[in-house]
Design a protein around this motif. Structure first.
Motif, PDB file in Angstrom:
ATOM      1  N   UNK A  17       0.852  -0.996   0.050  1.00 53.58           N
ATOM      2  CA  UNK A  17       0.162   0.048   0.002  1.00 53.58           C
ATOM      3  C   UNK A  17       0.904   1.134   0.034  1.00 53.58           C
ATOM      4  N   UNK A  18       0.645   2.189  -1.014  1.00 46.77           N
ATOM      5  CA  UNK A  18       1.454   3.444  -1.025  1.00 46.77           C
ATOM      6  C   UNK A  18       1.359   4.091   0.178  1.00 46.77           C
ATOM      7  N   UNK A  19       0.083   4.352   0.905  1.00 47.16           N
ATOM      8  CA  UNK A  19      -0.202   5.134   1.893  1.00 47.16           C
ATOM      9  C   UNK A  19       0.735   4.498   3.306  1.00 47.16           C
ATOM     10  N   UNK A  20       0.980   3.147   3.086  1.00 49.55           N
ATOM     11  CA  UNK A  20       1.319   2.595   4.445  1.00 49.55           C
ATOM     12  C   UNK A  20       3.121   2.216   3.971  1.00 49.55           C
ATOM     13  N   UNK A  21       3.229   1.249   3.322  1.00 50.98           N
ATOM     14  CA  UNK A  21       4.530   0.895   3.021  1.00 50.98           C
ATOM     15  C   UNK A  21       5.484   0.194   4.153  1.00 50.98           C
ATOM     16  N   UNK A  22       6.610  -0.112   4.178  1.00 49.27           N
ATOM     17  CA  UNK A  22       7.481  -0.753   4.934  1.00 49.27           C
ATOM     18  C   UNK A  22       7.821   0.322   6.095  1.00 49.27           C
ATOM     19  N   UNK A  23       7.666   1.653   5.722  1.00 51.42           N
ATOM     20  CA  UNK A  23       7.955   2.790   6.848  1.00 51.42           C
ATOM     21  C   UNK A  23       6.529   2.810   8.060  1.00 51.42           C
ATOM     22  N   UNK A  24       5.548   2.612   7.091  1.00 52.90           N
ATOM     23  CA  UNK A  24       4.369   2.670   8.210  1.00 52.90           C
ATOM     24  C   UNK A  24       4.160   1.391   8.852  1.00 52.90           C
ATOM     25  N   UNK A  25       4.565   0.226   8.445  1.00 46.60           N
ATOM     26  CA  UNK A  25       4.635  -0.944   9.059  1.00 46.60           C
ATOM     27  C   UNK A  25       5.629  -1.051  10.045  1.00 46.60           C
ATOM     28  N   UNK A  26       6.720  -0.355   9.946  1.00 46.13           N
ATOM     29  CA  UNK A  26       7.760  -0.361  10.998  1.00 46.13           C
ATOM     30  C   UNK A  26       7.113   0.734  12.286  1.00 46.13           C
ATOM     31  N   UNK A  27       6.235   1.537  11.936  1.00 49.53           N
ATOM     32  CA  UNK A  27       5.751   2.462  12.911  1.00 49.53           C
ATOM     33  C   UNK A  27       4.645   1.657  13.784  1.00 49.53           C
ATOM     34  N   UNK A  28       3.855   0.737  12.942  1.00 49.82           N
ATOM     35  CA  UNK A  28       2.921   0.089  13.737  1.00 49.82           C
ATOM     36  C   UNK A  28       3.737  -0.969  14.673  1.00 49.82           C
ATOM     37  N   UNK A  29       4.989  -1.516  14.227  1.00 47.20           N
ATOM     38  CA  UNK A  29       5.605  -2.412  15.106  1.00 47.20           C
ATOM     39  C   UNK A  29       6.369  -1.736  16.364  1.00 47.20           C
ATOM     40  N   UNK A  30       6.475  -0.367  16.072  1.00 43.49           N
ATOM     41  CA  UNK A  30       7.234   0.167  17.018  1.00 43.49           C
ATOM     42  C   UNK A  30       6.293   0.736  18.340  1.00 43.49           C
ATOM     43  N   UNK A  48      -7.987  -6.907  15.309  1.00 46.93           N
ATOM     44  CA  UNK A  48      -7.488  -6.275  13.859  1.00 46.93           C
ATOM     45  C   UNK A  48      -6.054  -5.509  14.488  1.00 46.93           C
ATOM     46  N   UNK A  49      -5.793  -5.192  15.532  1.00 44.52           N
ATOM     47  CA  UNK A  49      -4.221  -4.827  15.879  1.00 44.52           C
ATOM     48  C   UNK A  49      -3.334  -5.604  16.025  1.00 44.52           C
ATOM     49  N   UNK A  50      -3.825  -6.872  16.659  1.00 40.67           N
ATOM     50  CA  UNK A  50      -2.693  -7.977  16.600  1.00 40.67           C
ATOM     51  C   UNK A  50      -2.456  -8.328  15.059  1.00 40.67           C
ATOM     52  N   UNK A  51      -3.327  -8.528  13.985  1.00 39.04           N
ATOM     53  CA  UNK A  51      -3.200  -8.859  12.706  1.00 39.04           C
ATOM     54  C   UNK A  51      -2.288  -7.715  11.960  1.00 39.04           C
ATOM     55  N   UNK A  52      -2.631  -6.478  12.378  1.00 41.76           N
ATOM     56  CA  UNK A  52      -1.864  -5.545  11.816  1.00 41.76           C
ATOM     57  C   UNK A  52      -0.411  -5.171  12.281  1.00 41.76           C
ATOM     58  N   UNK A  53       0.036  -6.043  13.477  1.00 45.11           N
ATOM     59  CA  UNK A  53       1.244  -5.866  13.700  1.00 45.11           C
ATOM     60  C   UNK A  53       1.797  -4.988  14.700  1.00 45.11           C
ATOM     61  N   UNK A  54       0.674  -4.227  15.524  1.00 42.71           N
ATOM     62  CA  UNK A  54       1.318  -3.470  16.599  1.00 42.71           C
ATOM     63  C   UNK A  54       2.423  -4.224  17.531  1.00 42.71           C
ATOM     64  N   UNK A  55       3.349  -3.437  17.730  1.00 46.92           N
ATOM     65  CA  UNK A  55       4.379  -4.091  18.577  1.00 46.92           C
ATOM     66  C   UNK A  55       3.916  -4.444  19.901  1.00 46.92           C
ATOM     67  N   UNK A  56       3.336  -3.755  20.707  1.00 47.19           N
ATOM     68  CA  UNK A  56       2.822  -4.616  22.125  1.00 47.19           C
ATOM     69  C   UNK A  56       1.345  -3.866  22.421  1.00 47.19           C
TER      70      UNK A  56
END
Length: 251
Positions: A17-30, A48-56
């Protein structure tokens, strides 16, 4: 911090997704997110948040599963009636995504433990069903300087709003609802599918806010009419006299 090969596979549909990308996924992980209430709203937000990859995820709920919950809280099964919601929800998260850290707090939030339980998070999501708790959570979020995402559903009506320093949730509802005896969905009823709709919208709002999608999301109330099947938006204003976030008079 980086994404493992397994995470790259798991989140592939996000990363393209251009609006999210790797950088956005890293923000979710953090991100560290506290979810107050693992009931109707939380049962949609947490997966939904677990599937999205929220870090904690920190899941706070002192309640146990009741048979009447099963009509709308899809996290739980009939055989789990009588078991603690926070622990069951955390087990679901661990099974769904091993890359998400999770803390289960099987205590009721109160004025004595709110700062300790909610501190250290990037976002607080409130899905509780009574005004006294919601106002306490809001006051704590203001005190901690943590954004608050408030979501509620009752009968056929739902609402979601993201609050920062001003306006806060108390600006929106005022001081009249601090008592514990205000109506809840147990008295007034709630359509089961409504809580999933509102909870999913809250999760989407949280993901957008954390990943930086959609511009300024703060201070707008989203109202959903489950009977008429329509959304409307209302821009909220700060209350200068709010005893939580209002600025003291300089006079």
């Amino acid at each position: 911090m980086s994404l493992s090969d397994d995470e790259l596979d798991r989140y592939a549909r996000h990363i393209v997704l251009p609006q999210l990308g790797g950088a956005g996924q890293m923000r979710l992980k953090a991100a560290r997110v506290a979810v107050v209430g693992a009931g109707g709203i939380g049962a949609a937000v947490i997966p939904a948040l677990a599937g999205a990859g929220i870090g904690h995820l920190t899941i706070i709920d002192g309640d146990i599963v009741d048979k009447s919950n099963l009509q709308r809280q899809q996290l739980y099964k009939t055989g789990q009636v009588g078991m603690g919601k926070a622990l069951l929800a955390s087990q679901f998260v661990m099974a769904r995504n091993p890359h998400v850290g999770v803390t289960a707090i099987s205590d009721r939030l109160n004025a004595d433990n709110a700062d300790a339980f909610l501190g250290g998070h990037d976002l607080i999501i409130d899905g509780t069903d009574n005004f006294a708790t919601r106002l306490m959570v809001s006051d704590t979020a203001v005190r901690l300087g943590t954004p608050l995402l408030s979501a509620a559903a009752q009968q056929f009506q739902g609402q979601v709003a993201l609050f920062s320093a001003q306006p806060c949730y108390r600006c929106f509802v005022g001081d009249a609802f601090d008592a514990d005896d205000c109506d809840t969905c147990a008295e007034l009823g709630v359509l089961g599918a409504l809580t999933a709709t509102v909870g999913s919208f809250a999760a989407l709002t949280a993901i957008n806010a954390i990943a930086g999608i959609g511009g300024d999301l703060f201070g707008t109330l989203h109202l959903f009419d489950g009977a008429g099947l329509n959304w409307r938006r209302i821009r909220l204003s700060s209350d200068p006299s709010c005893r939580s976030c209002g600025r003291p008079s300089s006079s």
